[in-house]
Design an enzyme around this catalytic site. Structure first.
Site, PDB file in Angstrom:
ATOM      1  N   HIS A 164      -0.973  -1.541  -5.259  1.00 26.59           N
ATOM      2  CA  HIS A 164       0.102  -1.833  -4.306  1.00 26.59           C
ATOM      3  C   HIS A 164      -0.396  -2.740  -3.177  1.00 26.59           C
ATOM      4  CE1 HIS A 164       3.816  -0.755  -2.023  1.00 26.59           C
ATOM      5  NE2 HIS A 164       3.019  -0.982  -0.989  1.00 26.59           N
ATOM      6  N   GLU A 165      -1.476  -2.341  -2.541  1.00 27.00           N
ATOM      7  CA  GLU A 165      -1.970  -3.129  -1.399  1.00 27.00           C
ATOM      8  C   GLU A 165      -2.437  -4.507  -1.865  1.00 27.00           C
ATOM      9  OE1 GLU A 165      -1.054  -1.834   1.221  1.00 27.00           O
ATOM     10  OE2 GLU A 165      -0.843   0.219   0.493  1.00 27.00           O
ATOM     11  N   HIS A 172       0.426  -6.843  -2.414  1.00 26.81           N
ATOM     12  CA  HIS A 172       1.017  -7.342  -1.169  1.00 26.81           C
ATOM     13  C   HIS A 172       0.461  -8.718  -0.799  1.00 26.81           C
ATOM     14  CE1 HIS A 172       3.809  -4.516   0.540  1.00 26.81           C
ATOM     15  NE2 HIS A 172       2.955  -3.520   0.685  1.00 26.81           N
TER      16      HIS A 172
HETATM   17  N1  TRP Z   1       2.506  -1.630   4.593  1.00 27.81           N
HETATM   18  C1  TRP Z   1       1.903  -0.388   4.223  1.00 27.81           C
HETATM   19  C2  TRP Z   1       2.143  -0.247   2.720  1.00 27.81           C
HETATM   20  O1  TRP Z   1       3.201   0.072   2.282  1.00 27.81           O
HETATM   21  C3  TRP Z   1       2.493   0.785   4.932  1.00 27.81           C
HETATM   22  C4  TRP Z   1       1.792   1.228   6.149  1.00 27.81           C
HETATM   23  C5  TRP Z   1       0.508   1.563   6.259  1.00 27.81           C
HETATM   24  C6  TRP Z   1       2.350   1.482   7.407  1.00 27.81           C
HETATM   25  N2  TRP Z   1       0.246   2.000   7.511  1.00 27.81           N
HETATM   26  C7  TRP Z   1       1.357   1.963   8.216  1.00 27.81           C
HETATM   27  C8  TRP Z   1       3.602   1.340   7.918  1.00 27.81           C
HETATM   28  C9  TRP Z   1       1.597   2.324   9.527  1.00 27.81           C
HETATM   29  C10 TRP Z   1       3.834   1.700   9.225  1.00 27.81           C
HETATM   30  C11 TRP Z   1       2.845   2.176  10.043  1.00 27.81           C
HETATM   31  O2  TRP Z   1       1.318  -0.559   1.959  1.00 27.81           O
HETATM   32 ZN    ZN Z   2       3.520  -1.549   0.872  1.00 20.71          ZN
END
Ligand code: TRP
Ligand code: ZN
Length: 850
Positions: A290-291, A294
């Site tokens: 997932h990461e 992104h």
């Molecule tokens: N973008 C991250 C994901 O979905 C989600 C995330 C990680 C997040 N840490 C966070 C969102 C802190 C809000 C606050 O992979």
């Molecule tokens: Zn995400």
């Protein structure tokens, strides 16, 4: 002194109010002089007026910052700052802003911005954490090239992009501030490389605390497989020479996709056979993918504003689900994903927190990292793919990646790519992003003169702020079977677009047996009169594995519902069906395990609510015990053989063939334990050489209330491993029955290894309490009281995690008057707490219906 300006009040922000930023940023130079309580952050930002801006006000966000000095084009400048930021009259031409602020990472227990975890510095900036590091236009449509210098004695100092040496970093890809990251500490790393399809070699590292290195190889392998998969399936290549992952113990969520420097909750990356279950390995693989994914869906192309969160999250979840399906088998993966969707998203969609995949307003964006944005967002992508077909889907994605590379986009931009490649009008499809609530689709059938007619009638119940809904386009995959169990028509996608929509199948010899919404092609609730005989038939014959399992689940639900509401005895046809599944050597073990897992307490509650019955969690729990015992007795004769056959020999591997065998073997062990008082489980506990087997055995023993010795032995063995201790804490509360659950959770907070500052540990105890449905809802109300007390305490430490945890109350209106009153009181007590955070205030207000 409290700020009296309107900006200090919790402000509701609307999608319709979007305006482009007044100033854009070309470059940012940041220097960090690290210190636990007095870190200095020096920023040098090159601004220029945005030609597209309508509002020309220069505004920088900033929170919990002590401003030391500021200048504009070298001129000292004394700004007026509020609690939330500062504004100034600046040139209507490019200029350089410089500032120095002081922050205190070691006292930052909210885990947003720059904070410390076990002596290591790290950051979390999504969604709006960068403003706690520096004054900055902290919004995703401001993208800039960052250069970072880290000064400190730490052995390892990391930031985004390329390593220039001496704690200096440069990220050539313009990015929004939420993707900024910094890590510094005495870390060790596993190094590897990946060669991209165009032949570039990328350095890969996973950084961990000393002592955790043996838990990194699986994550590294998952990373390399993810990189390869994105090249093969989406044609997406990695774009830097370096990709770093860091494991952090104190983290609010699973992980974060910061450009070139992903930061992970250690529970989402560290894996070893001794300490991690098969489920952990699966979750880790998914989150790493997932990461990594992104990098294109989120980073190269980001969101214009936070209302568009699903643009990156829904799409990236969809991609990680595709990856897991390709890796582990699509049938079981789909069942898994739908189980999650129903347990979390349907629950959300049918309660006071329901909101569209793309919300129209919010107070605190942290509260919208929800199952709806993520999981339903992924379902919407899946439906788009089903409607336009695979080829058109990937063509549209290619256009999206080329057209919008380097931009901050909207859902409209995304959909336009598919309209342009297919010529199809997606206006109605867009309703999936705009309307909250799970559609109900009623199915009626008729057969006459060889023509079989299916009539679908769609409706969506009202949700907060949305009383009426328009019909959506719903792709429903339909297969037809004859009564010999043969497929008599290729699976057809029925595109339901009207409120009432008919589909005809002609030239049939006899009335077919339909298999509807195959593969769960649409995230809907089907309402259909169906006999248990037909369900049993589909369980035996459906060629669509999802619907085969679904038929068994519907059967189980019906059996449970009738046991709860009519005090019926366990249905023999259902038990026979399960025996047939257990005996069927053509079915794979993972599938069998799913068939035997049965509906959850919450699942039964949703079924009862849908049929207008007030659920009693205690009764459901006790009925489940009875049914489980009956099931165990029904397959009793088969259990020893199943258990023996499913034992995996040789060294542990998380591969799906092995983990599926363990899943089915441990399902058999759970059934055996209901009959033998835990004798077999005690043996397994003794001989287990991996965490999956050890924990499964301990679970059986605790459920049978005979595991005291093993429970202590487990603690003694693992007390120095935080991640295993989280499991141990959770087990204590998970297996405490009914009125014992809340006192147990309370007692666990007094344990020397409990801490409020570590979200994993808090969730271990209180997530387990919320998940112990019958315990949490025990009629004494102790579950509600203990939970509310804990949330009130946690809010002072970590508002974001507190706010997320309040969702345990989101079903409160389902229950009898007594329970409702007690839950309302708990919520109101939280709400009335002095100094309650904005995050939690928004959640409890919405939960109460305000
Ligand atoms: N973008 C991250 C994901 O979905 C989600 C995330 C990680 C997040 N840490 C966070 C969102 C802190 C809000 C606050 O992979
Ligand atoms: Zn995400």
């Amino acid at each position: 002194m409290k700020d009296a300006s309107p900006a200090a009040a919790p402000l509701e922000i609307f999608l319709s109010d979007y305006t482009p930023p007044a100033y854009l940023v070309d470059t940012v130079e940041l220097t960090f002089k690290l210190h636990p309580t007095k870190t200095r952050v020096i920023s040098k930002i090159a601004f220029r007026p945005n030609p597209e801006a309508t509002d020309k006000t220069f505004y920088l966000h900033g929170e919990d910052l002590t401003l030391i000095r500021a200048s504009i084009d070298g001129q000292d400048w004394k700004p007026y700052a509020t609690e939330h930021g500062l504004t100034a009259r600046v040139p209507d031409a490019p200029f350089i802003w410089e500032a120095e602020v002081e922050i205190s990472p070691s006292t930052n227990t909210a885990l947003e911005g720059l904070y410390m975890s076990n002596g290591m510095y790290c950051t979390q900036c999504e969604a709006e954490g960068f403003r706690k590091i520096s004054y900055y236009p902290d919004r995703p449509d401001v993208m800039a090239v960052f250069t970072v210098t880290i000064e400190g004695d730490e052995k390892v100092k990391l930031s985004n992009g390329n390593d220039l040496g001496d704690g200096k970093w440069h990220d050539p890809h313009p990015k929004p501030a939420y993707l900024f990251a910094l890590v510094a500490g005495d870390l060790v790393n596993l190094h590897d490389t990946f060669t991209t399809k165009s032949g570039r070699e990328v350095d890969l590292n996973i950084y961990v605390r000393d002592g955790d290195l043996h838990k990194t190889p699986f994550g590294m392998d998952a990373l390399k497989r993810s990189m390869k998969w994105d090249e093969d399936v989406y044609g997406r290549e990695y774009d830097l020479d370096l990709f770093n992952i860091v494991a952090v113990d104190d983290f609010n969520m699973g992980a974060m996709e910061n450009k070139g420097l992903n930061i992970f909750n250690s529970s989402a990356v560290l894996a070893s056979p001794d300490t991690s279950t098969d489920g952990n390995f699966h979750r880790i693989e998914t989150i790493i993918a997932h990461e990594y994914f992104h990098n294109w869906t989120g980073n190269r192309i980001t969101c214009r504003d936070w209302f568009q969160l699903c643009l990156k999250e829904g799409l990236t979840v969809f991609r990680d689900q595709q990856f897991s399906g390709d890796t582990r088998g699509h049938a079981v993966e789909r069942i898994n994903d739908v189980l999650q969707l129903r347990a979390r998203q349907f629950r959300e969609d049918n309660g006071p927190l329901a909101h569209p995949v793309r919300p129209e307003s919010f107070v605190e964006i942290n509260n919208f990292y929800t199952a709806t944005v993520y999981e339903k967002g992924a379902e919407v992508i899946g439906m788009l793919k089903t409607l336009i077909g695979d080829e058109a889907y990937y063509e549209g994605c290619d256009l999206y990646f080329t057209r919008h590379d380097g931009q901050a986009c909207t859902i409209e931009d995304w959909l336009k790519c598919f309209e342009d490649t297919t010529g199809r009008d997606l206006t109605q499809f867009k309703l999936w992003y705009q309307q909250a609530g799970t559609p109900r689709v009623k199915v009626d059938e008729a057969f006459q003169d060889g023509t079989y007619t299916l009539t679908f009638t769609q409706s969506t119940p009202p949700t907060p702020g949305q009383d009426t809904k328009d019909p959506r386009v719903i792709p429903i995959a339909v297969g037809l079977l004859n009564d010999a169990g043969e497929e008599i028509h290729p699976t057809k996608i029925c595109e339901v677009t009207d409120e009432v929509h008919k589909f005809r199948f002609t030239s049939l010899d006899a009335k077919p047996i339909p298999s509807i919404n195959r593969g769960f092609s649409a995230p809907i609730i089907l309402e259909r009169e169906q006999s248990n005989a037909e369900r049993a038939f589909l369980l035996a014959h459906d060629t669509d594995p999802f619907n085969k399992w679904e038929a068994g689940r519907a059967l189980a639900r019906d059996v449970m519902v009738r046991m709860v509401t009519e005090d019926a005895t366990p249905d023999q046809a259902y038990l026979d069906g399960l025996v047939a599944v257990a005996r069927d050597d053509t079915l794979d073990p993972g599938f069998k395990a799913f068939c035997f897992s049965g509906p959850s307490n919450d699942d039964i509650q949703q079924a009862l609510v849908d049929s207008g019955v007030t659920p009693d969690p205690t009764k459901i729990f006790l009925t489940g015990q009875t049914l489980n015992l009956s099931i165990s007795q029904a397959v009793q004769d088969l259990l020893p053989r199943i258990y023996a056959e499913m034992q995996v020999t040789g060294p542990y591997s998380p591969k799906v063939e092995d983990s599926d065998r363990r899943a089915w073997g441990n399902a058999a062990l759970a059934m055996l334990s209901r009959l033998d008082g835990g004798a077999q489980a005690a043996k397994q506990y003794e001989t287990a050489d991996n965490m999956t087997q050890q924990l499964a055995a301990l679970g059986c023993l605790l459920r049978a209330e005979v595991g005291e010795n093993q429970n202590q032995a487990f603690y003694d063995q693992w007390k120095d491993d935080r991640l295993v201790m989280d499991k141990w804490f959770a087990m204590q509360v998970m297996h405490a029955k009914l009125d014992k659950a809340a006192p147990k959770a309370q007692a666990m907070t007094q344990h020397p290894d409990f801490t409020m500052t570590n979200p994993n540990r808090f969730r271990a105890v209180f997530g387990a309490l919320g998940g112990n449905v019958a315990g949490f809802h025990d009629r004494s109300g102790e579950g509600y009281r203990v939970m509310a007390d804990a949330l009130i305490t946690l809010d002072k430490i970590n508002p974001q995690t507190t706010a997320r945890m309040t969702t345990v109350f989101d079903t409160w209106r389902r229950y009898d008057a007594d329970r409702q009153a007690m839950m309302r009181e708990a919520l109101e007590r939280i709400k009335a707490t002095e100094g309650l955070s904005g995050d939690t205030t928004e959640m409890v207000t919405r939960l109460l219906g305000g």
